[in-house]
Design an enzyme around this catalytic site. Structure first.
Site, PDB file in Angstrom:
ATOM      1  N   HIS A 215      -0.967  -0.157  -9.952  1.00 30.31           N
ATOM      2  CA  HIS A 215      -1.524  -1.176  -8.956  1.00 30.31           C
ATOM      3  C   HIS A 215      -2.114  -2.536  -9.517  1.00 30.31           C
ATOM      4  O   HIS A 215      -3.067  -2.700  -9.452  1.00 30.31           O
ATOM      5  CB  HIS A 215      -2.933  -0.447  -8.209  1.00 30.31           C
ATOM      6  CG  HIS A 215      -3.137  -0.780  -6.854  1.00 30.31           C
ATOM      7  ND1 HIS A 215      -3.308  -0.106  -5.793  1.00 30.31           N
ATOM      8  CD2 HIS A 215      -2.947  -2.106  -6.556  1.00 30.31           C
ATOM      9  CE1 HIS A 215      -3.676  -0.846  -4.660  1.00 30.31           C
ATOM     10  NE2 HIS A 215      -3.328  -2.039  -4.959  1.00 30.31           N
TER      11      HIS A 215
ATOM     12  N   ARG B 196       0.805  -1.290  -0.021  1.00 30.03           N
ATOM     13  CA  ARG B 196      -0.058   0.032   0.024  1.00 30.03           C
ATOM     14  C   ARG B 196       0.916   0.935  -0.108  1.00 30.03           C
ATOM     15  O   ARG B 196       2.060   1.309   0.625  1.00 30.03           O
ATOM     16  CB  ARG B 196      -0.974  -0.045   1.469  1.00 30.03           C
ATOM     17  CG  ARG B 196      -2.004  -0.745   1.175  1.00 30.03           C
ATOM     18  CD  ARG B 196      -2.985  -0.461   0.132  1.00 30.03           C
ATOM     19  NE  ARG B 196      -4.313  -1.456   0.219  1.00 30.03           N
ATOM     20  CZ  ARG B 196      -4.543  -2.682  -0.555  1.00 30.03           C
ATOM     21  NH1 ARG B 196      -3.465  -2.916  -1.335  1.00 30.03           N
ATOM     22  NH2 ARG B 196      -5.315  -3.411  -0.428  1.00 30.03           N
TER      23      ARG B 196
END
Length: 284
Positions: free
Chosen positions: A247, A199
């Site tokens: 991502h 993250r």
């Protein structure tokens, strides 16, 4: 099962579960009978960040056996790209140069993996199978027979000091937010290459850029960011020592994740224990 994709006064009272990646503040307050918030991803920080989510609501995450293998493919891709100097080979190809590059000894190269849970353990074993020395780090102690694991903040300097590659696979929690910052980068072995597929909030982005520019780190492959999509104005896009990916390192397969949600809905109706429930205090 009644499924709604738009909240409205006529249906809000009927909603007992939400299936989502993020839960903005204000949504849970509109759902008086909400009992389950299920993440469509392996992490649930996008749900746990909702400050108005009642403590009585169960939070679950998606679990997929293939997720670890997908993440291992991404990590191996980035490690080998640097270790075997693929960018130089591609430049030589483009210019028609026949120059043999030296091949380093993988057994003398240490890949450190932060976060060796269900996914991280698969990554660690896959990397080790290619001959690399692997060490792991976790917040809390755990047993692992295949490679050495460090645990607790007090062991971070020793762990970081031996990493030629540093792979971040930690969940984003209050205790990991901003964990990889200027002071931590100062303890990493000089020339270490960072791979963040966890993250964005775990790595302080300005500190990562500074550490690369100061040649404390050799570069980074970054799949996750504080703001996504990454704005075109971000210096990450134009930095010659950084590879940005959108991502996309790994994601759970649709069918098993949906099946888990449906099974948890059944269990919710019968009072059976739910699968893959998070500890909301720990964040995972």
């Amino acid at each position: 099962m009644k499924i709604v994709t738009e909240l409205a006064p006529g249906v809000n009272d009927d909603v007992t579960a939400v299936f989502t990646f993020k839960l903005p503040n204000g949504i849970a307050a509109r759902l008086p009978n909400l009992r389950l918030a299920a993440s469509v991803g392996a992490g649930a920080d996008g749900i746990l960040s909702a400050s108005d989510l009642p403590a009585s609501v169960h939070v679950t995450r998606a679990c997929d056996d293939g997720l670890g293998l997908s993440m291992a493919q991404y990590v191996v891709l980035q490690v080998l790209r640097v270790f075997r100097d693929l960018p130089t080979l591609e430049r030589q190809h483009a210019s028609g140069e026949w120059i043999r590059l030296p091949i380093r000894d993988a057994t003398k190269c240490t890949v450190g993996i932060m976060g060796v849970g269900q996914t991280g353990s698969v990554v660690a074993r896959t990397v080790a199978s290619l001959g690399f020395r692997v060490v792991g780090w976790t917040r809390t102690a755990r047993d692992e027979s295949d490679f050495k694991i460090y645990s607790g903040r007090e062991t971070l300097p020793e762990f970081l000091g031996q990493c030629d590659f540093l792979v971040c696979l930690l969940p984003l929690t209050d205790s990991t937010r901003g964990l990889l910052n200027r002071s931590m980068f100062a303890t990493v072995r000089k020339g270490c290459y960072v791979i963040n597929a966890a993250r964005g909030g775990i790595v302080v982005e300005d500190d990562l850029l500074a550490a690369i520019d100061n040649e404390e780190l050799s570069g980074a492959a970054v799949d996750v960011f504080d703001q996504e999509p990454l704005p075109q104005s971000s210096p990450f896009w134009r930095h010659p020592k950084i590879l940005v990916t959108p991502h996309s390192a790994a994601q759970p397969a649709v069918e098993p994740v949906v099946d888990q949600f449906i099974e948890n809905m059944r269990r919710l109706s019968t009072g059976e224990p739910l699968m893959h429930v998070l500890n909301r205090d720990l964040g995972y």
